[in-house]
Design a protein around this motif. Sequence first.
Motif, short mmCIF file in Angstrom:
data_model
loop_
_atom_site.label_atom_id
_atom_site.label_comp_id
_atom_site.label_asym_id
_atom_site.label_seq_id
_atom_site.Cartn_x
_atom_site.Cartn_y
_atom_site.Cartn_z
N ALA A 40 32.50 73.32 -43.44
CA ALA A 40 32.47 73.83 -44.82
C ALA A 40 32.84 72.66 -45.61
O ALA A 40 33.04 72.81 -46.90
N LEU A 53 25.96 76.99 -46.70
CA LEU A 53 26.27 75.82 -47.05
C LEU A 53 25.29 75.35 -48.55
O LEU A 53 25.74 74.85 -49.46
N ASP A 95 40.40 76.22 -49.94
CA ASP A 95 40.15 77.44 -49.20
C ASP A 95 41.68 78.17 -49.11
O ASP A 95 42.46 77.56 -49.30
N ALA A 110 38.21 78.35 -44.64
CA ALA A 110 36.91 77.32 -44.57
C ALA A 110 37.01 76.61 -43.22
O ALA A 110 38.16 76.10 -42.85
N ALA A 162 32.48 80.34 -46.15
CA ALA A 162 32.88 79.10 -45.28
C ALA A 162 33.55 79.52 -43.99
O ALA A 162 34.01 78.51 -43.32
N VAL A 166 33.47 72.62 -50.34
CA VAL A 166 34.41 73.46 -51.21
C VAL A 166 35.42 72.40 -51.45
O VAL A 166 35.96 71.55 -50.88
N ARG A 183 24.33 79.58 -41.51
CA ARG A 183 25.31 78.73 -41.83
C ARG A 183 24.63 77.79 -42.88
O ARG A 183 25.29 77.39 -43.96
N SER A 202 36.76 79.08 -50.96
CA SER A 202 36.28 79.97 -49.98
C SER A 202 37.40 80.52 -49.09
O SER A 202 38.43 79.70 -48.93
#
Length: 671
Positions: A472, A450, A479, A468, A426, A476, A446, A465
């Motif tokens: 993203a 995704l 992050d 991020a 991300a 998610v 990208r 992730s």
Amino acid sequence: MRSIFSTHRGTHSGTSSRTRGRATAHGLAVSLALAALAGCTTAAGAEVSAARDGEVTVPVRGGTAVIDTASLAVRARPASGGELELSAPAATDLGRPGQVNRIPGGARWTYPAKELTVTAVAERGRLRVSMAAGRDGEVRWPVTGTDASATDLQLPRGEGLDIPVRDAFWSAPERGLTGEPMDLGSGALTMPMWGYTYGKRGASYLVPTDIGTSLGFASERGGLRGTATHTFDSGDDTRAYTVTFALTDGDPVAPAVDYRDWLSEHGRLGSLRDKIRANPADGRLLGAFHAYLWGDARTPQGMAELRKLGVSRMWLGYDAGTDPMSAQAVSAAKKNGYLVGPYDSFANGQDAATADSPSSAWPDRVYPDYCVIDAKGKPETGFGNRGCYLSSQAFEQAEPTKHYLADRTRQMVANGADSYFLDVDAAGDLFRDHSPRHRMTKAQDRAHRLARMKRLQDGGLVLGSESAGAWANQVVAFDHGSATPVGNGLWALQRNKEVWGGYAPEKAPKTFFKPVDLPADLAREMYDPKYRVPLYETALHGSLVNVERWELSFGKLPQQKQTRALLAMLYNVPLNYVLDGPTLKQDGPELAALQKYFAPLHEKAGTERLTSFRRLTADRAVQRTVFGDGVLTVTANFGTTASHGVPAGCVSAKLKGEGQPRLLCPGKVVR
């Protein structure tokens, strides 16, 4: 409706002498009716003869924007009066513009020498300027912060900074702002936007086409000026470039409000509530602190110790080494109501026989066949000069039949883990892959990331992730990293293993557990509250849960503990710990006390948007946030004297419907 074309007479105030010297007394103005902002469209008309220095005037929320087609200088005329220079002339020589043509809701013209077509329209209260290039090249524009009234720069480095443009501290080379430009698409900034305050007014700049665009700053005439550079590259599919301009009220978080609105308008704003409805396990992020576990902390006994301390919610992560959490420890954690997940990465590949991490070892010939290949035909060397970066295109091509990613995930969660931390995906960096077997652009990279993150999300895992990027936010749930405004000197400090610590001992690596005192300038750059503003939370609070970098655990920087605790409560974001057996016993009471204060606030407001941020004192020491329609109001006092009913070094939080605010003084809690 009357014609949208009218004649403009006047001077070109706010533009450079180069532009003024070419100005004609009678410029062509294209005035777009305000009805266009309400969704009314205007039929395209015949071409109109353009004067040598044409001007396109577009209504924006709070006034009008005027584009000088000779130079791409942009100035605003706020409804309250006066003018602002939103952009100086382009720093690229565009050549003489072609004729201005009317289009529905706007105008279009060309720069024949650059094979560049420009469109300017009013869009939901903003000026949107789009460029299409007929050949490869670059344009350096907009050039921002040039108006003499500029006072502050808003920059989404990590959570966010509000920088006085004439503060010499920030123009020093050590800050990294006036050095190499920052890639808007790669994680250097968490969102593709920035802003300026111009006295009591402001401006927001958004770049939807962030891939291929960088943002650099220079200290000129005593102030920080920002210039965006977009590279038109057919091979990377970046021959389109768009920038939007909006007038704001000058509030330091106004650019983030504008960006959140833009995300919502374009269907790109995620909702934590929706994620929880789709996967109820995501709801256990609310009220949870985060911690990575080592040694005895990742055992059933460690889980019992946390529960005994009274910790109600946690996200617990562990590395993908030779000693992952056992099924028994995972089960004990889940019985406590905690989320548990492994660290993994799909980004690195090494020879399986010599790989220094299980996450870098892949079956068959994933390594080296899936390595990203650079323009010279060489593999892209992996992080830390280990192996290579692996191509997301290669994985996507193989996944329907080989199932490398699905098999890896299945193996990782065989112990019952219900969460997953996927490093790098991300955050970027994004790669262009020149391999003829798995060629891809950065935009395709990208898109692949995704897609695979969404598969993990749809599979019922609570997905997180690294750092991020805003792009993203829909895939998610949390992050680690975007809450940290990383100072330029941090990476050099981390490379000094004597100071920062290395990766030994195995069950408590010093790189995570050894306390470090940040140099004074680096501490100021990253954690001085007078520079900090919640841009990321203003844009994305209620979409995902944002946490600091995992190598910057709460205990890693002892001198910043009080400030970091206050910022976490003010922004309604969790603290991040690293725990082994001894630190669980040593720091457990501190963690439990802080989590007990945080949990009810985050459970109520974690799914709400941040609706207000204010500085209550002239020295910026006392700050206040509001979430939702007053669901939660938090006042933090970073100063040395009591103010606004809050003691120095303390935070007061008021939940809607409760009588008395809740007070926390971290200095009485932290070790």
